[in-house]
Enzyme design. Sequence first.
Site: not given
Length: 153
Positions: A47-49
């Site tokens: 999700v951060c990527t």
Amino acid sequence: MSHKVDKGDRAPTIERKAHDGREIDTWARIGARPLVIYFYPRDGTPVCTRQACSFRDQLEAFNSLDAEVIGISADDDDSHRAFAEKYDLDFALVSDHDGTLSKAFDVGRALGVLGNRVTFVIDRDGIVRLRYQAQMAASRHVDKALATLRELG
């Protein structure tokens, strides 16, 4: 007890070096341009990527609105450099290794462990115009930030 930094509040100041060595001093930027500061849990997680790549893919739109994007997580500068290089992220990533920035912005922790995913838009006067928190909706952070910047004009 900390105060939850929210819309209408003066934004806390950030004075740190980014992953690429550039000095980040948000107080010095007041008056110059709006800032988009987003807190995220960890470099390289799915999700951060997605979130970082969404900011990257919309960087031209942010630039056209004269806004600067700054990503913040607890990861160290080496992790940030590798993350930025792998995904061609051309904006500042700042290490909150000691948790003071998360605490200043009162972003808290998700499930008591991971850093929260919170995006702030700060206007030229240093006032928070958006506080958006959604742990799994990575690209919504970008959409909300752009919409807020457009409203600011």
